[in-house]
Design a protein around this motif. Structure first.
Motif, PDB file in Angstrom:
ATOM      1  N   LEU A 199      15.121  -9.422   6.862  1.00  0.00           N
ATOM      2  CA  LEU A 199      14.499  -8.134   6.540  1.00  0.00           C
ATOM      3  C   LEU A 199      13.639  -7.669   7.720  1.00  0.00           C
ATOM      4  O   LEU A 199      12.675  -8.334   8.097  1.00  0.00           O
ATOM      5  CB  LEU A 199      13.616  -8.282   5.294  1.00  0.00           C
ATOM      6  CG  LEU A 199      12.840  -7.033   4.861  1.00  0.00           C
ATOM      7  CD1 LEU A 199      13.783  -5.901   4.454  1.00  0.00           C
ATOM      8  CD2 LEU A 199      11.874  -7.360   3.708  1.00  0.00           C
ATOM      9  N   THR A 200      14.012  -6.540   8.301  1.00  0.00           N
ATOM     10  CA  THR A 200      13.241  -5.984   9.411  1.00  0.00           C
ATOM     11  C   THR A 200      12.450  -4.780   8.928  1.00  0.00           C
ATOM     12  O   THR A 200      13.028  -3.817   8.415  1.00  0.00           O
ATOM     13  CB  THR A 200      14.159  -5.573  10.572  1.00  0.00           C
ATOM     14  OG1 THR A 200      14.779  -6.744  11.092  1.00  0.00           O
ATOM     15  CG2 THR A 200      13.367  -4.897  11.687  1.00  0.00           C
ATOM     16  N   ILE A 201      11.135  -4.869   9.107  1.00  0.00           N
ATOM     17  CA  ILE A 201      10.259  -3.757   8.754  1.00  0.00           C
ATOM     18  C   ILE A 201       9.721  -3.175  10.053  1.00  0.00           C
ATOM     19  O   ILE A 201       9.161  -3.889  10.883  1.00  0.00           O
ATOM     20  CB  ILE A 201       9.112  -4.251   7.854  1.00  0.00           C
ATOM     21  CG1 ILE A 201       9.722  -4.839   6.570  1.00  0.00           C
ATOM     22  CG2 ILE A 201       8.147  -3.105   7.522  1.00  0.00           C
ATOM     23  CD1 ILE A 201       8.710  -5.527   5.687  1.00  0.00           C
ATOM     24  N   SER A 202       9.936  -1.877  10.218  1.00  0.00           N
ATOM     25  CA  SER A 202       9.633  -1.251  11.499  1.00  0.00           C
ATOM     26  C   SER A 202       8.656  -0.080  11.319  1.00  0.00           C
ATOM     27  O   SER A 202       9.060   1.076  11.255  1.00  0.00           O
ATOM     28  CB  SER A 202      10.955  -0.784  12.129  1.00  0.00           C
ATOM     29  OG  SER A 202      10.751  -0.214  13.389  1.00  0.00           O
ATOM     30  N   PRO A 203       7.343  -0.413  11.241  1.00  0.00           N
ATOM     31  CA  PRO A 203       6.341   0.647  11.098  1.00  0.00           C
ATOM     32  C   PRO A 203       6.322   1.522  12.354  1.00  0.00           C
ATOM     33  O   PRO A 203       6.643   1.043  13.444  1.00  0.00           O
ATOM     34  CB  PRO A 203       5.017  -0.124  10.969  1.00  0.00           C
ATOM     35  CG  PRO A 203       5.339  -1.567  10.966  1.00  0.00           C
ATOM     36  CD  PRO A 203       6.750  -1.742  11.413  1.00  0.00           C
ATOM     37  N   LYS A 204       5.980   2.765  12.160  1.00  0.00           N
ATOM     38  CA  LYS A 204       6.171   3.724  13.242  1.00  0.00           C
ATOM     39  C   LYS A 204       4.878   4.026  14.011  1.00  0.00           C
ATOM     40  O   LYS A 204       3.853   4.397  13.433  1.00  0.00           O
ATOM     41  CB  LYS A 204       6.757   5.024  12.685  1.00  0.00           C
ATOM     42  CG  LYS A 204       8.155   4.834  12.093  1.00  0.00           C
ATOM     43  CD  LYS A 204       9.168   4.363  13.130  1.00  0.00           C
ATOM     44  CE  LYS A 204      10.550   4.066  12.598  1.00  0.00           C
ATOM     45  NZ  LYS A 204      10.822   2.649  12.310  1.00  0.00           N
ATOM     46  N   PRO A 205       4.952   3.897  15.358  1.00  0.00           N
ATOM     47  CA  PRO A 205       3.795   4.111  16.226  1.00  0.00           C
ATOM     48  C   PRO A 205       3.506   5.606  16.393  1.00  0.00           C
ATOM     49  O   PRO A 205       4.312   6.444  15.986  1.00  0.00           O
ATOM     50  CB  PRO A 205       4.262   3.499  17.551  1.00  0.00           C
ATOM     51  CG  PRO A 205       5.735   3.755  17.557  1.00  0.00           C
ATOM     52  CD  PRO A 205       6.178   3.605  16.126  1.00  0.00           C
ATOM     53  N   PRO A 206       2.369   5.952  17.022  1.00  0.00           N
ATOM     54  CA  PRO A 206       1.960   7.358  17.135  1.00  0.00           C
ATOM     55  C   PRO A 206       2.997   8.277  17.791  1.00  0.00           C
ATOM     56  O   PRO A 206       3.136   9.429  17.382  1.00  0.00           O
ATOM     57  CB  PRO A 206       0.694   7.295  18.002  1.00  0.00           C
ATOM     58  CG  PRO A 206       0.211   5.879  17.926  1.00  0.00           C
ATOM     59  CD  PRO A 206       1.361   5.019  17.555  1.00  0.00           C
ATOM     60  N   THR A 225      11.512 -12.459   7.139  1.00  0.00           N
ATOM     61  CA  THR A 225      10.961 -11.124   7.404  1.00  0.00           C
ATOM     62  C   THR A 225      10.509 -11.012   8.855  1.00  0.00           C
ATOM     63  O   THR A 225      10.020 -11.984   9.434  1.00  0.00           O
ATOM     64  CB  THR A 225       9.735 -10.894   6.487  1.00  0.00           C
ATOM     65  OG1 THR A 225      10.115 -11.109   5.132  1.00  0.00           O
ATOM     66  CG2 THR A 225       9.172  -9.492   6.638  1.00  0.00           C
ATOM     67  N   SER A 226      10.652  -9.824   9.435  1.00  0.00           N
ATOM     68  CA  SER A 226      10.052  -9.577  10.745  1.00  0.00           C
ATOM     69  C   SER A 226       9.500  -8.161  10.792  1.00  0.00           C
ATOM     70  O   SER A 226       9.919  -7.293  10.025  1.00  0.00           O
ATOM     71  CB  SER A 226      11.094  -9.748  11.856  1.00  0.00           C
ATOM     72  OG  SER A 226      12.021  -8.685  11.790  1.00  0.00           O
ATOM     73  N   LEU A 227       8.558  -7.985  11.704  1.00  0.00           N
ATOM     74  CA  LEU A 227       8.045  -6.653  12.014  1.00  0.00           C
ATOM     75  C   LEU A 227       8.567  -6.271  13.395  1.00  0.00           C
ATOM     76  O   LEU A 227       8.630  -7.114  14.298  1.00  0.00           O
ATOM     77  CB  LEU A 227       6.510  -6.671  12.029  1.00  0.00           C
ATOM     78  CG  LEU A 227       5.851  -6.756  10.657  1.00  0.00           C
ATOM     79  CD1 LEU A 227       4.419  -7.275  10.782  1.00  0.00           C
ATOM     80  CD2 LEU A 227       5.868  -5.382   9.973  1.00  0.00           C
ATOM     81  N   SER A 246       6.729 -12.717  11.952  1.00  0.00           N
ATOM     82  CA  SER A 246       7.252 -12.732  13.324  1.00  0.00           C
ATOM     83  C   SER A 246       7.351 -11.295  13.837  1.00  0.00           C
ATOM     84  O   SER A 246       7.751 -10.375  13.119  1.00  0.00           O
ATOM     85  CB  SER A 246       8.585 -13.471  13.408  1.00  0.00           C
ATOM     86  OG  SER A 246       9.578 -12.734  12.774  1.00  0.00           O
ATOM     87  N   PHE A 247       6.975 -11.146  15.105  1.00  0.00           N
ATOM     88  CA  PHE A 247       6.711  -9.808  15.634  1.00  0.00           C
ATOM     89  C   PHE A 247       7.573  -9.488  16.857  1.00  0.00           C
ATOM     90  O   PHE A 247       7.629 -10.253  17.814  1.00  0.00           O
ATOM     91  CB  PHE A 247       5.228  -9.694  15.993  1.00  0.00           C
ATOM     92  CG  PHE A 247       4.783  -8.281  16.192  1.00  0.00           C
ATOM     93  CD1 PHE A 247       4.387  -7.504  15.109  1.00  0.00           C
ATOM     94  CD2 PHE A 247       4.783  -7.705  17.457  1.00  0.00           C
ATOM     95  CE1 PHE A 247       4.003  -6.187  15.278  1.00  0.00           C
ATOM     96  CE2 PHE A 247       4.394  -6.378  17.638  1.00  0.00           C
ATOM     97  CZ  PHE A 247       4.003  -5.624  16.537  1.00  0.00           C
TER      98      PHE A 247
END
Ligand code: SAM
Ligand code: 2KA
Ligand code: SF4
Ligand code: MG
Length: 242
Positions: free
Chosen positions: A123-130, A157-159, A183-184
């Motif tokens: 599962l890759t979670i990709s929060p969005k930068p500015p 899981t990873s970010l 894990s990042f």
């Protein structure tokens, strides 16, 4: 069975990004997104430009199409979008794939929770930068990471944060500090989405990769991290369906 809006089914190809980079996989891309990132490389999933190509398919039809295209040449499927986390009933597809011993990966931005996150192998979670012009809902993201942790899913899981500039790097540091147990990954941003010359794209992206590596090496808040380009962009530029 419930119908899902599907824009692309393709592969086998390599997973070009993140925690299972290089893994042989098929892709299923759903239509629709609750975000509109300024640099989205899959904007056709939500900007209306490919709306004629959207097919409504249930889990069985998707699996049949995967078999038709991939034959016996795959044992891993990546679900991306758009935001596949918009669909509560995606569990029907995930269950069907898992019954057949197929591993399932999923890409999402961390704006919505679904209970079936717990069944995803990668599962890759990709929060969005500015630079994306999107705003992170930290309560939502906190809750997603909390539920994954409580259910012992952090190893699955990873970010992954895409980086275009120094503001994005500070944001990445903030995310990594907030969720140290996940894990990042830092990923090179591609801002040449109109370029059709694959060689030209590769040269530019490698330059950006070197810049990103240099930055991360000098940042004490980014030690336990991995830095990657999008391998598929290096190989095939902005081509769709690869
Ligand atoms: C197209 S998105 C679909 C999944 C989900 N909506 C998300 O953003 O995570 C898949 C991945 O591509 C990344 N991505 C999108 N546009 C990009 C670009 N121009 N350069 C690098 N990565 C990009 C996203 O950050 C995400 O990690
Ligand atoms: N090869 C390949 N790897 C990918 N990793 C994430 C992708 C995506 O668009 O979500 C993607 C994609 O579109 N192609
Ligand atoms: S969240 Fe993902 S699919 Fe949606 S606009 Fe952003 S990069 Fe594109
Ligand atoms: Mg992509």
């Amino acid at each position: 069975m419930t119908k899902l809006p599907v824009l692309e089914i393709f592969g086998p190809t390599i997973q070009g990004e993140g925690m299972v980079v290089g893994r042989k996989t098929m892709f299923v891309r759903t239509a629709g997104c609750d975000y509109s990132c300024s640099w989205c490389d899959s904007a056709f999933t939500w900007d209306g430009s490919a709306k004629e190509e959207i097919k409504r398919m249930d889990a069985e039809e998707i699996t049949k199409e995967l078999d038709k295209i991939g034959g016996t040449k795959f044992d891993h499927v990546t679900i991306s979008g758009g935001n596949p986390a918009l669909f509560p009933y995606l569990n029907e597809l995930i269950d069907l794939l898992k019954e057949r011993d197929i591993e399932v990966a999923l890409e999402t931005q961390g704006s919505r929770w679904q209970d079936w996150f717990l069944a995803i192998d990668d599962l890759t979670i990709s929060p969005k930068p500015p630079s994306s012009h999107m705003t992170t809902d930290w309560d939502k993201l906190d809750n997603i990471i909390k539920q994954l942790k409580e259910n012992d899913r952090l190893l699955h899981t990873s970010l992954k944060v895409v980086i275009f500039n120094e503001g994005d790097l500070s944001y990445a540091e903030q995310v990594h500090k907030r969720y140290p147990g996940v894990s990042f990954y830092l990923q090179v941003g591609n801002d040449d989405l109109e370029e059709t010359n694959d060689q030209a794209i590769a040269i530019k992206l490698l330059d950006k990769y070197e810049w990103l590596v240099d930055q991360v090496m000098e940042t004490p808040g980014l030690n336990k991290v991995r830095v990657l380009p999008q391998l598929h962009a290096l190989l095939w530029g902005n081509k769709r369906g690869v």
